[in-house]
Structure formats: C-alpha cells, structure tokens
Write an enzyme that holds these catalytic residues in place. Structure first.
Site, PDB file in Angstrom:
ATOM      1  N   SER A  45     -55.790 -54.983  -1.846  1.00  0.00           N
ATOM      2  CA  SER A  45     -56.050 -54.763  -0.323  1.00  0.00           C
ATOM      3  C   SER A  45     -55.818 -53.156  -0.077  1.00  0.00           C
ATOM      4  O   SER A  45     -56.168 -52.782   1.097  1.00  0.00           O
ATOM      5  CB  SER A  45     -54.820 -55.537   0.411  1.00  0.00           C
ATOM      6  OG  SER A  45     -53.629 -55.261  -0.304  1.00  0.00           O
ATOM      7  N   LYS A 115     -52.979 -60.307 -11.356  1.00  0.00           N
ATOM      8  CA  LYS A 115     -53.337 -61.721 -10.333  1.00  0.00           C
ATOM      9  C   LYS A 115     -54.732 -61.655 -10.603  1.00  0.00           C
ATOM     10  O   LYS A 115     -55.397 -60.381 -10.582  1.00  0.00           O
ATOM     11  CB  LYS A 115     -52.844 -61.301  -9.179  1.00  0.00           C
ATOM     12  CG  LYS A 115     -53.402 -62.240  -8.118  1.00  0.00           C
ATOM     13  CD  LYS A 115     -52.571 -61.992  -6.604  1.00  0.00           C
ATOM     14  CE  LYS A 115     -53.232 -61.012  -5.845  1.00  0.00           C
ATOM     15  NZ  LYS A 115     -54.611 -61.154  -5.548  1.00  0.00           N
ATOM     16  N   GLU A 117     -58.340 -63.898  -8.903  1.00  0.00           N
ATOM     17  CA  GLU A 117     -58.819 -64.886  -7.779  1.00  0.00           C
ATOM     18  C   GLU A 117     -59.785 -65.635  -8.192  1.00  0.00           C
ATOM     19  O   GLU A 117     -60.535 -65.450  -9.216  1.00  0.00           O
ATOM     20  CB  GLU A 117     -59.604 -64.039  -6.509  1.00  0.00           C
ATOM     21  CG  GLU A 117     -58.736 -62.971  -5.851  1.00  0.00           C
ATOM     22  CD  GLU A 117     -59.371 -62.412  -4.762  1.00  0.00           C
ATOM     23  OE1 GLU A 117     -60.511 -62.782  -4.260  1.00  0.00           O
ATOM     24  OE2 GLU A 117     -58.884 -61.434  -4.123  1.00  0.00           O
ATOM     25  N   GLU A 185     -53.706 -68.353  -0.016  1.00  0.00           N
ATOM     26  CA  GLU A 185     -53.823 -67.533   1.157  1.00  0.00           C
ATOM     27  C   GLU A 185     -54.606 -68.296   2.269  1.00  0.00           C
ATOM     28  O   GLU A 185     -55.660 -69.057   1.936  1.00  0.00           O
ATOM     29  CB  GLU A 185     -54.809 -66.479   0.886  1.00  0.00           C
ATOM     30  CG  GLU A 185     -54.925 -65.351   1.806  1.00  0.00           C
ATOM     31  CD  GLU A 185     -55.257 -64.018   1.625  1.00  0.00           C
ATOM     32  OE1 GLU A 185     -55.292 -63.866   0.413  1.00  0.00           O
ATOM     33  OE2 GLU A 185     -55.676 -63.252   2.549  1.00  0.00           O
TER      34      GLU A 185
HETATM   35  O1  KIV Z   1     -54.608 -57.366  -2.285  1.00  0.00           O
HETATM   36  C1  KIV Z   1     -53.552 -58.073  -1.784  1.00  0.00           C
HETATM   37  O2  KIV Z   1     -52.715 -57.443  -1.503  1.00  0.00           O
HETATM   38  C2  KIV Z   1     -53.553 -59.297  -2.038  1.00  0.00           C
HETATM   39  C3  KIV Z   1     -52.712 -60.221  -1.255  1.00  0.00           C
HETATM   40  C4  KIV Z   1     -52.844 -60.173   0.079  1.00  0.00           C
HETATM   41  C5  KIV Z   1     -52.592 -61.664  -1.639  1.00  0.00           C
HETATM   42  O3  KIV Z   1     -54.220 -59.881  -2.764  1.00  0.00           O
END
Ligand code: KIV
Length: 278
Positions: A45, A115, A117, A185
């Site tokens: 993000s 993380k 997706e 989310e």
């Molecule tokens: O990129 C991010 O900050 C995220 C969260 C909003 C889940 O993936």
C-alpha cells in the site's frame, strides 16, 4: 518484549485481539511500537499512500526492501512488534524458486515473516515452498488489491452465501499449505466471524468486522493523512493532514512576514570574528 508468532497464537487462544498497523518508515514503526502494536505490515500500500501511485501494482522488491529495512530500524525500544514484509506483484508469481528467493530478501531486509495475496493452486504452491524454506507466510484473502483489474476495483468480497463458503474453503486451503496467519480484507463481519470460529491460525481483518482475532489499519488512514479516498472501514482516529497543513501555512506566513528565522533560530558569529569580518 519481542512479539513472535507464538505471542500471536497465545493472544488468539486467550481471545485478546491483536493490533496491527501497515506502516513503512522508521518514525512510524517507532511510534507503533511505543503504542504497543503487536504487528507491523510493511505493505505494498506504500505505493499509494507514500509514493502517489493509484494502485499497489507498481510496488517493486527494491521498494519493499528499502521500507522493510526502514521500519525495522525504527524498532529500537523494548517492545518489538512482529514485522510482516509484503511481497509485491511479480515477486512470487513466476515460480516457487523466485518466491523463496524474494521472501529471503525481505527477511534479510528485516521482516520476520512475509505476506502474499491469493489462494489459487499457484499461490498455494508458493505458500508451501516459502514455508518449507523456513519463512512464515501470511495469506491475504478476501479483497486482494493486486487483483484490482480482475475483480473490477476495490469491492467488498464474499457477499453471498456461496462466496462465503468459497472463502472458507480458501482459508482451509491456505492453512493446509502452511500459512501461519491469515489476513482477510473487506468481507462481511458475519462471514469473517464464522471462519475465525472454524480456523486454528490467527485471522486478522481489515474491513472484516469485530469477530476476527485482531485488526489491521493502514497508518496513513488511521491518522488521517491519506486523502485520495477513504474506504468505509478506514476509520480516522486523528487528523494529521490538518496538523501538517496548519504548520505549513504558519511557516509560509512567518517567512513572508519576516518573523522566521528569528534570533532564536539563527546562528551568530563570535563578536570578535564578526568585527573582523566587517
Ligand atoms: O499493503 C498493505 O498495507 C496491505 C494491508 C492493507 C493488508 O496489504
């Protein structure tokens, strides 16, 4: 205290909600740690909130490494949140080997776990490969911003009973593939709560209601700094934009009025040296 995966599992067992923040800089990581936040997501993000792109898609491994390292450098106090490094688009899709190499790069930059997706067979293979390489994986389900074009923008997911059952299936699949945490989310609160009750690993939500094991918000949303748009779930707990705008306006006024810099904010020569100079 260093927050570990074990700490997060204990919190789930004790039904204590974990607190997470997406942030990317040393000052913001430091403030988050001081506030006792349990985990930090250095998320892609940042492409939108820091770098001004209109989606997360332009984020690269180099950007993510830079900001994972920056956030990690901010964690110098006694309380050290778990750091999740977000794998950007293109860093895990090509092959299991490339996904493992890039997960290692984020860990070497300072992430504790990474993380990714999705939940397609390809993604399940990546989760398995990264986990088998000894790196914990957070599976990001529900709304997946890297799939923006495919899902037609940022939309609430799992709104029908059929989609809710499919999401539960996805959660089971990522858990079996080795995911140590799940992040869901933008899904209805009822759906998230139902899945949490049937899953052993901690499930955190961003826009998934109160029935999950913990919450995540993006720092610039929660402090009121991101102004391009506001998701329904992005509650503003502060208004940093107003504070910054006022400071900037006061600065400009002071410069134009000649009241800044003043004696207090200027350096002076030793009087003898000043005399010589004259
Ligand atoms: O990129 C991010 O900050 C995220 C969260 C909003 C889940 O993936």
């Amino acid at each position: 205290m260093k927050v570990t995966l074990e700490t997060l599992r204990e919190k789930k067992a004790a039904k204590q909600p974990a607190v997470g923040v997406s942030c990317y800089t040393a000052p913001d990581a430091s403030l988050s740690a001081e506030a006792g936040v349990d985990f930090i997501v250095v998320g892609d993000s940042l492409a939108m909130t820091l770098l001004g792109f209109d989606s997360t898609l332009p984020a690269t491994m180099e950007m993510m490494e830079l900001f994972v390292a920056a956030a990690r450098r901010g964690l110098t106090g006694d309380h050290v949140p778990l750091v999740v490094g977000d794998m950007p688009l293109g860093s895990y899709q090509p092959s299991d080997e490339i996904a493992v190499v890039n997960a290692c790069r984020l860990v070497q930059a300072g992430a504790d776990i990474v993380k990714i997706e999705g939940c397609t067979p390809l993604i399940l293979s990546r989760i398995k490969a990264i986990s088998e390489a000894g790196i914990g994986v957070v599976a990001h389900l529900g709304l997946q911003p890297q799939q923006k074009a495919l899902v037609g923008g940022w939309r609430v997911q799992a709104k029908t009973a059929t989609e809710a059952v499919a999401l539960e299936g996805d959660c089971n699949n990522v858990e079996h593939a080795g995911a140590v945490v799940m992040l869901i989310e933008a899904v209805p609160a009822e759906v998230a709560a139902l899945i949490v009750a049937r899953t052993d690993v901690p499930i955190y939500g961003i826009g998934a209601g109160p029935g999950v094991d913990g919450q995540l918000l993006v720092m610039s949303d929660l402090v009121g700094e991101f102004r391009a748009f506001k998701s329904r779930f992005a509650k503003r707990f502060g208004n940093v934009s107003e504070v910054k705008a006022k400071a900037l306006a006061d600065y400009a006024t002071a410069v134009r009025a000649g009241s800044f810099p003043d004696a207090e904010t200027s350096y002076n020569m030793d009087p003898i040296e000043a005399g010589k100079l004259k």
